[in-house]
Design an enzyme around this catalytic site. Structure first.
Site, PDB file in Angstrom:
ATOM      1  N   ARG A  24      -1.958  14.768  -8.375  1.00 55.88           N
ATOM      2  CA  ARG A  24      -1.751  15.961  -7.551  1.00 55.88           C
ATOM      3  C   ARG A  24      -0.307  16.064  -7.092  1.00 55.88           C
ATOM      4  NH1 ARG A  24      -3.565  14.675  -1.413  1.00 55.88           N
ATOM      5  NH2 ARG A  24      -2.916  12.499  -1.313  1.00 55.88           N
ATOM      6  N   LYS A 160       7.575   1.722  -4.595  1.00 55.46           N
ATOM      7  CA  LYS A 160       6.347   2.002  -5.337  1.00 55.46           C
ATOM      8  C   LYS A 160       6.609   3.215  -6.220  1.00 55.46           C
ATOM      9  CE  LYS A 160       1.435   2.989  -4.561  1.00 55.46           C
ATOM     10  NZ  LYS A 160       0.383   3.056  -3.526  1.00 55.46           N
ATOM     11  N   LYS A 162       5.597   6.016  -8.927  1.00 57.86           N
ATOM     12  CA  LYS A 162       4.477   6.752  -9.497  1.00 57.86           C
ATOM     13  C   LYS A 162       4.706   6.997 -10.985  1.00 57.86           C
ATOM     14  CE  LYS A 162       1.900   7.430  -5.810  1.00 57.86           C
ATOM     15  NZ  LYS A 162       0.512   6.940  -5.700  1.00 57.86           N
ATOM     16  N   ASP A 191       2.341   2.621  -9.781  1.00 57.77           N
ATOM     17  CA  ASP A 191       1.029   3.194  -9.491  1.00 57.77           C
ATOM     18  C   ASP A 191       0.765   4.315 -10.479  1.00 57.77           C
ATOM     19  OD1 ASP A 191      -1.336   4.100  -8.487  1.00 57.77           O
ATOM     20  OD2 ASP A 191      -0.561   4.692  -6.523  1.00 57.77           O
ATOM     21  N   GLU A 219      -0.735  -0.665 -10.225  1.00 55.84           N
ATOM     22  CA  GLU A 219      -1.899  -0.224  -9.467  1.00 55.84           C
ATOM     23  C   GLU A 219      -2.709   0.806 -10.257  1.00 55.84           C
ATOM     24  OE1 GLU A 219      -2.639   1.916  -5.103  1.00 55.84           O
ATOM     25  OE2 GLU A 219      -0.706   0.988  -5.581  1.00 55.84           O
ATOM     26  N   ASP A 244      -7.359   0.246  -7.036  1.00 55.64           N
ATOM     27  CA  ASP A 244      -7.269   1.153  -5.889  1.00 55.64           C
ATOM     28  C   ASP A 244      -8.474   2.084  -5.886  1.00 55.64           C
ATOM     29  OD1 ASP A 244      -6.642   2.884  -3.834  1.00 55.64           O
ATOM     30  OD2 ASP A 244      -4.853   3.710  -4.759  1.00 55.64           O
ATOM     31  N   LYS A 268      -7.882   1.163   1.583  1.00 51.77           N
ATOM     32  CA  LYS A 268      -7.470   2.317   2.387  1.00 51.77           C
ATOM     33  C   LYS A 268      -8.625   2.682   3.313  1.00 51.77           C
ATOM     34  CE  LYS A 268      -4.400   4.134  -1.197  1.00 51.77           C
ATOM     35  NZ  LYS A 268      -4.214   5.135  -2.259  1.00 51.77           N
ATOM     36  N   SER A 296      -2.524   4.095   2.144  1.00 54.04           N
ATOM     37  CA  SER A 296      -3.017   5.264   2.869  1.00 54.04           C
ATOM     38  C   SER A 296      -2.979   6.481   1.967  1.00 54.04           C
ATOM     39  CB  SER A 296      -2.162   5.523   4.111  1.00 54.04           C
ATOM     40  OG  SER A 296      -0.899   6.062   3.734  1.00 54.04           O
TER      41      SER A 296
END
Length: 366
Positions: A24, A160, A162, A191, A219, A244, A268, A296
């Site tokens: 997203r 981190k 993406k 991730d 991740e 995750d 989370k 989170s």
């Protein structure tokens, strides 16, 4: 200390720049804010962001679960019997994890205030500072490298990154460009947000290993329901693999731990339905020798403060992903955690340490 009032309100806070992942793109942080008032006059705070593509929760569904199911069951209950209250929250309805998490936050906040201690001390008090990473959104390799360099200048030594939105050649080019710009001392964790197929993940990770890119962990490389694929990636690569989206509940954590499908677990509160579920997941992981990270959704300082209290309390939680408030144009809440570069300091006040909120334009009381 009895519950006498449960209220919700909506907030929307613009991000400083769009947050992009394989799942997203987010421009505004939206949340349902929960306030529980106790007969002592104390107020407990909670937050539930809608994350349809991950938790399935919307603003409307969160408010409906709270007002039509949880609120009628909790009004008049005493925190002296908090175990029964937590059981009711988790068993009165299925799913709706964000709504459950927000109500639990406000209850734990009140419970710790009643006991006169910061929540992290009530839960274990293992540490009082944390080091967070900073997330680099999916963009062109050049833009991602520039962002990474900027976060490094702000004091972040763990980034981190993406990936998983495009082909693996583009993802590898992204990591190569970032590594070239930030140097070898900075930790890079990736991730993929379920963006790769198992064979793609193995190929991509092995190529990065062969290139010496020094990836700390990867991740959720594959679809959340593909535990066999997750295990295949874990077994076929040297880089630690973190689950995750595959782990919402303690039962799912048990399946991952039993099959050794991942090396690490990202907890989370919005997936676990709150602190009570998060504690169970971490306890099982610790018993199996598996370390956890706490992360989170895109949340304000309220939600991150609650997650930080949980994370700070446990020895087995060794990694922290609490950068979301730094992405927002406005700090809505007073009190809570404080940031100094990548270092988060826990508040010393009882409970969460949240002492109030500035109402945003358009906020709606329920």
């Amino acid at each position: 200390m009895k519950i006498i009032r449960i209220e919700t309100s909506r907030i929307a806070v613009p991000l400083t720049k769009p947050f992009k992942t394989a799942l997203r793109t987010v421009y505004t942080a939206e949340s349902v804010i929960v306030r529980i008032t106790y007969d002592s006059g104390a107020v407990g705070w909670g937050e539930a962001p809608p994350t349809l593509v991950i938790t399935g929760d919307s603003m409307d569904s969160i408010e409906s679960a709270i007002h039509h199911v949880l609120k009628p069951a909790l009004l008049g209950k005493s925190l002296a019997g908090y175990e029964a209250i937590l059981h009711d929250i988790q068993h009165l309805l299925t799913g709706n994890m964000s709504a459950k998490a927000a109500v639990e936050m406000a209850l734990y906040d009140g419970w710790a205030q009643m006991c006169g201690l910061p929540l992290y001390q009530m839960l274990g008090g293992y540490r009082d500072t944390l080091e967070t990473d900073y997330t680099v959104s999916v963009n062109s390799p050049e833009e991602m490298a520039a962002d990474a360099e900027n976060y490094l200048k702000q004091g972040f030594q763990t980034l981190k990154i993406k990936v998983g939105k495009d082909d693996i050649a583009t993802d590898i080019a992204r990591i190569q460009e970032i590594r070239k710009r930030v140097g070898s001392a900075v930790k890079l964790r990736l991730d993929a947000n379920q963006g790769w197929r198992p064979k793609e993940a193995v190929t991509a990770i092995r190529k990065m290993e062969d290139a010496g890119l020094g990836i700390e962990l990867v991740e959720q490389p594959v679809h959340k329901d593909d535990l066999a694929g997750l295990k295949k990636v874990t077994d076929a690569t040297d880089t630690p693999i973190m689950a995750d989206e595959s782990v919402f509940t303690p039962r799912q954590a048990f399946e991952v731990l039993q099959t050794r499908s991942a090396d690490l677990i990202n907890i989370k509160l919005m997936k676990a339905g709150g602190i009570s579920g998060a504690e169970k997941i971490n306890a099982m992981a610790e018993a199996c020798g598996v370390e956890c990270m706490v992360g989170s959704m895109i949340e304000t300082k309220l939600g991150i403060t609650a997650a930080a209290h949980f994370a700070a309390s446990k020895r087995n939680i060794t990694r922290f992903d609490f950068d979301a408030p730094l992405m927002l144009k406005t700090d809505v809440f007073n009190g809570g955690i404080t940031y100094s570069g990548s270092t988060i300091s826990m508040p010393g006040k009882p409970g969460l340490g949240i002492i109030g909120a500035a109402l945003l334009k358009g906020e709606k009381e329920q």
